[in-house]
Design an enzyme around this catalytic site. Structure first.
Site, PDB file in Angstrom:
ATOM      1  N   GLY A  71       0.818  -1.213   0.000  1.00  0.00           N
ATOM      2  CA  GLY A  71       0.000   0.000   0.000  1.00  0.00           C
ATOM      3  C   GLY A  71       0.852   1.264   0.000  1.00  0.00           C
ATOM      4  N   CYS A 329       5.114   6.610  18.047  1.00  0.00           N
ATOM      5  CA  CYS A 329       6.175   6.941  18.989  1.00  0.00           C
ATOM      6  C   CYS A 329       7.262   7.685  18.233  1.00  0.00           C
ATOM      7  CB  CYS A 329       6.719   5.660  19.611  1.00  0.00           C
ATOM      8  SG  CYS A 329       7.753   5.952  21.031  1.00  0.00           S
TER       9      CYS A 329
HETATM   10  C1  LIG Z   1      -1.793  -0.379   5.971  1.00  0.00           C
HETATM   11  C2  LIG Z   1      -2.171   0.812   5.164  1.00  0.00           C
HETATM   12  C3  LIG Z   1      -1.309   1.320   4.182  1.00  0.00           C
HETATM   13  C4  LIG Z   1       0.064   0.768   3.955  1.00  0.00           C
HETATM   14  O1  LIG Z   1       0.056  -0.483   3.326  1.00  0.00           O
HETATM   15  P1  LIG Z   1       1.379  -1.406   3.404  1.00  0.00           P
HETATM   16  O2  LIG Z   1       1.055  -2.550   2.495  1.00  0.00           O
HETATM   17  O3  LIG Z   1       1.529  -1.822   4.827  1.00  0.00           O
HETATM   18  O4  LIG Z   1       2.510  -0.588   2.904  1.00  0.00           O
HETATM   19  C5  LIG Z   1      -1.737   2.398   3.449  1.00  0.00           C
HETATM   20  N1  LIG Z   1      -2.946   2.949   3.648  1.00  0.00           N
HETATM   21  C6  LIG Z   1      -3.797   2.481   4.578  1.00  0.00           C
HETATM   22  C7  LIG Z   1      -5.129   3.111   4.732  1.00  0.00           C
HETATM   23  C8  LIG Z   1      -3.444   1.400   5.372  1.00  0.00           C
HETATM   24  O5  LIG Z   1      -4.286   0.959   6.305  1.00  0.00           O
END
Ligand SMILES: *Cc1c(COP(=O)(O)O)cnc(C)c1O
Length: 386
Positions: A71, A329
């Site tokens: 993400g 943190c």
């Molecule tokens: C977890 C999350 C991300 C990041 O995704 P990763 O695969 O952990 O890099 C981005 N946006 C939202 C809303 C998330 O909950």
């Protein structure tokens, strides 16, 4: 007994059926999908089948699906990719986006871009009207998430996308928390770019999807080999790709029943909270109308400093319950969550908050266990502080 896991907005376990499907790609089907020989060809087929399955799940064309490392990369690639492809310099977003959107926007600001943060209301909502009023001649991209990962707000993405289309501004939505939980169809929603993460939907970590609607001004962000039609270099994470596709398919197929289950657990939790802690807690963000599996709770206390949410989390952990507090943190000091701050919650309440996020395998018994332990821990903590 395994600890009770109520932190599914942070990550989810890999579904057993998904795990079965991906194991061969860590064993005998290890080929590099770019290789011309049979090892390569067989993984290439697995990747393209997965791409088609994902495209089908979200109403896209397979050619519009780009695999990323998650993400975070998808959000970065979406925003930086559009800004790099235009001469425009304004980014419109909100202060309660995931840091994977806010931090790239802030880094573009250091290079001369303007970032406009739309102010959400106390539920975390942003209206299409706000977007309409903010868009200018210089707007390069609008980025607003579908579901907020800390408080569960659902934004009116469809209507926001309409506004952006009228103004001819590319619209990106981080749908990491909505895909598989709500209907996410790129055509119905009308988005130009969208981000998905594997590990939030019972798939593997380190794999994601960036959807880029064909014709969207966008430049690749990570360059290297010719993978992903030269739009994202790097040897394909075959197991991840297959796993994400299978995980997404399962979530989409069982979306309705999962949602009913989450709603039942939510009702159970809120009924329990009301009967035990009436007047001593509040729900941060939407009480109704958000996604049912995310519940952000603030606990009130008479002390000047409020109840220590970090301590509450640690005490619950000792009692065998895993929740989150959403606060980061930073350099040793606990900062209140930017999302809770962003919706106008006072620091004292924001620091006294925890997030409960349910998954498909949680049970009503676990909710009751949590309520008992919460009672115990809160009593102990308020006795100590008063
Ligand atoms: C977890 C999350 C991300 C990041 O995704 P990763 O695969 O952990 O890099 C981005 N946006 C939202 C809303 C998330 O909950």
């Amino acid at each position: 007994m395994d600890p009770v896991y109520f932190d599914h907005a942070a990550t989810t376990p890999v579904d057993e059926r998904v795990l079965e499907k991906i194991l061969p790609f860590y064993k005998n089907q290890f080929g590099n999908a770019n290789s011309a020989h049979q090892y390569g060809r067989s993984t290439k087929v697995a990747i393209e089948d997965s791409r088609e399955l994902i495209a089908e799940c979200i109403g896209a064309e397979p050619s519009e699906i780009i695999f990323t490392s998650g993400g975070t990369e998808s959000d970065n690639a979406a925003i930086k990719g559009v800004v790099n492809a235009t001469r425009k310099t304004e980014i419109i977003t909100s202060p309660i986006e995931h840091h994977a959107v806010i931090h790239p926007a802030e880094s573009l600001k250091m290079k001369g871009c303007n970032v406009t943060y739309l102010q959400p209301d106390s539920n975390g909502t942003i209206t299409p009207q706000q977007v309409k009023e903010a868009i200018s001649e210089d707007t390069a991209v609008v980025s607003l998430m579908h579901v907020n990962n800390e408080i569960g707000t659902i934004l009116p993405i469809h209507d926001i996308a309409n506004v952006c289309r009228e103004k001819k501004v590319p619209f990106h939505s981080d749908t990491v928390q909505s895909v598989g939980k709500l209907p996410v169809n790129v055509k119905t929603l009308g988005v130009d770019l969208l981000s998905i993460s594997g590990h939030k939907i019972y798939g593997p970590k380190g794999i994601g999807v960036l959807y880029v609607k064909s014709g969207t001004p966008w430049l690749p962000w990570l360059q290297g080999g010719s993978q992903e039609r030269r739009r994202r270099g790097g040897t394909s994470n075959v197991a991840g790709i297959v796993g994400l596709a299978q995980a997404l398919k399962h979530c989409v197929d069982h979306q309705k029943e999962h949602n009913t289950h989450f709603q039942d657990l939510r009702n159970e939790l809120i009924n329990g909270l009301n009967s035990r802690f009436s007047g001593r807690y509040q729900i941060n963000g939407p009480v109704d109308g958000g996604v049912p599996h995310i519940i952000n709770l603030a606990f009130k206390s008479n002390g000047e400093r409020g109840l220590d949410g970090e301590m509450l989390l640690l005490n619950l952990d000792i009692e065998g319950i895993c929740v989150s507090n959403g606060s980061a943190c930073t350099s040793g000091a606990v900062e209140p969550s930017h999302v809770l701050k962003g919706i106008g919650l006072p620091d004292k309440l924001a620091n006294s908050s925890i997030r409960v996020s349910f998954g498909k395998d949680n049970t009503a018994d676990q909710v009751h266990f949590f309520l008992d332990k919460l009672d115990h821990v809160l009593n102990r903590m308020t006795n100590v502080t008063s």
